[in-house]
Scaffold this active site. Structure first.
Site, PDB file in Angstrom:
ATOM      1  N   HIS A  94       0.836  -1.205   0.000  1.00 20.43           N
ATOM      2  CA  HIS A  94       0.000   0.000   0.000  1.00 20.43           C
ATOM      3  C   HIS A  94       0.874   1.259   0.000  1.00 20.43           C
ATOM      4  O   HIS A  94       1.885   1.311   0.696  1.00 20.43           O
ATOM      5  CB  HIS A  94      -0.955   0.001   1.204  1.00 20.43           C
ATOM      6  N   GLU A 172      -3.888   1.336  -7.637  1.00 24.20           N
ATOM      7  CA  GLU A 172      -4.264   2.454  -6.751  1.00 24.20           C
ATOM      8  C   GLU A 172      -3.357   3.646  -7.040  1.00 24.20           C
ATOM      9  O   GLU A 172      -2.291   3.781  -6.420  1.00 24.20           O
ATOM     10  CB  GLU A 172      -4.044   2.046  -5.283  1.00 24.20           C
TER      11      GLU A 172
HETATM   12  P1  PGA Z   1      -9.769   5.709  -0.393  1.00 26.63           P
HETATM   13  O1  PGA Z   1      -8.543   4.759   0.024  1.00 26.63           O
HETATM   14  O2  PGA Z   1     -10.873   4.802  -0.893  1.00 26.63           O
HETATM   15  O3  PGA Z   1     -10.121   6.439   0.857  1.00 26.63           O
HETATM   16  O4  PGA Z   1      -9.267   6.578  -1.475  1.00 26.63           O
HETATM   17  C1  PGA Z   1      -8.187   3.676  -0.753  1.00 26.63           C
HETATM   18  C2  PGA Z   1      -6.905   3.084  -0.218  1.00 26.63           C
HETATM   19  O5  PGA Z   1      -6.007   3.855   0.142  1.00 26.63           O
HETATM   20  O6  PGA Z   1      -6.765   1.854  -0.116  1.00 26.63           O
END
Ligand code: PGA
Length: 271
Positions: A94, A172
């Site tokens: 992450h 992401e």
């Molecule tokens: P968010 O976070 O949906 O608040 O943008 C996603 C993540 O960081 O896994």
């Protein structure tokens, strides 16, 4: 394959009482939904009670692990411990861990290998940091391709073909995460471009079958209003949800929206 919704609670909520309430409300609302897979990833300390109360359609995941099985690593949790606590999944790579704890692709690779040994499935996050990776007309620059390709290849270094079936990749983009200043969701088209690039990289590293069967999620400011737009893209198999997953009514709306979309998509022979 059912669409997948991963709830990343991050370091929330602040107390066990609130966590019980959040989990209880979510379970009550979604326990009857069978056409969507939901994976809840709460902080470690809430896993124990949640695992005792979870329902068949809600699986559990951790948000991190250390790469050794046990030993002198103060403050760390091993993959074996997560497994023992009832987890089937772990989120690795992450961007918040990369930023705050200087996790490198090499670290993530070690963690992936250790998790696989303990039979945990992995949700591997990849994504570029800056939106400047897009041209003025919104098209990708080659830079994003290189960044994503490098992350995928370095994180999966030495992972052989049979093991890859246990890996899900979440695209992401860091700039799209809701807590990042001015973070707003990528477009479904951005997510699709990333998923194509990731599949192409997997094809080159492994083969076509793996590239096709890989599950790819989109994450970054996903909520109940936009989740289905991402899922409509053939190539995006689910969403990774942060902020919207710690609000029980918003999260259950999201799961129900995806569930409804999937039914109609199924009728259209979607994937
Ligand atoms: P968010 O976070 O949906 O608040 O943008 C996603 C993540 O960081 O896994």
């Amino acid at each position: 394959m059912k669409p997948l919704i991963v709830a990343n609670w991050k370091m929330n909520p602040i107390s066990r009482k609130q966590a019980e309430h959040l989990f209880g409300s979510i379970r009550k609302e979604i326990c009857g939904i069978q056409n969507v897979e939901v994976i809840l990833c709460p902080p470690f300390i809430y896993l124990d009670f949640i695992s005792k109360k979870t329902s068949k359609n809600i699986k559990l995941g951790g948000q991190n692990i250390f790469w050794d099985r046990q030993g002198p690593y103060t403050g760390e949790i091993s993959p074996q411990m997560l497994k023992d606590m009832g987890c089937d999944y772990v989120i690795l790579g992450h961007s918040e861990r990369k930023k705050n704890f200087q996790e490198t692709n090499e670290f993530i690779n070690k963690k992936i290998k250790a998790s696989l040994k303990s039979r945990l499935k992995i949700i591997l996050c990849v994504g570029e940091e800056s939106r400047n990776s897009f041209n003025e007309d919104g098209r990708w620059t080659g830079e994003v391709d290189l960044i994503l390709k490098e992350q995928v290849l370095q994180c999966l270094e030495g992972i052989d073909e049979p093991q890859v079936a246990n890996i899900i990749i979440a695209y992401e983009p860091v700039w799209a995460i809701s807590t990042v200043e001015s973070g707003c969701a990528a477009t479904p088209n951005d997510a699709l471009s990333a998923s194509l690039l990731i599949r192409k990289t997997m094809h080159q590293k492994y083969n076509e079958k793996i590239a096709r069967s890989l599950r790819i999620l989109y994450g970054g400011s996903v909520d109940s209003k936009n989740a289905v737009d991402f899922m409509k893209e053939d190539g995006i198999d689910g969403v990774l949800v942060g902020g919207a997953s710690i609000n029980s009514s918003e999260f259950t709306r999201l799961v129900k929206a995806v569930s409804g979309q999937y039914l109609s998509a199924e009728q259209r022979n979607y994937r």
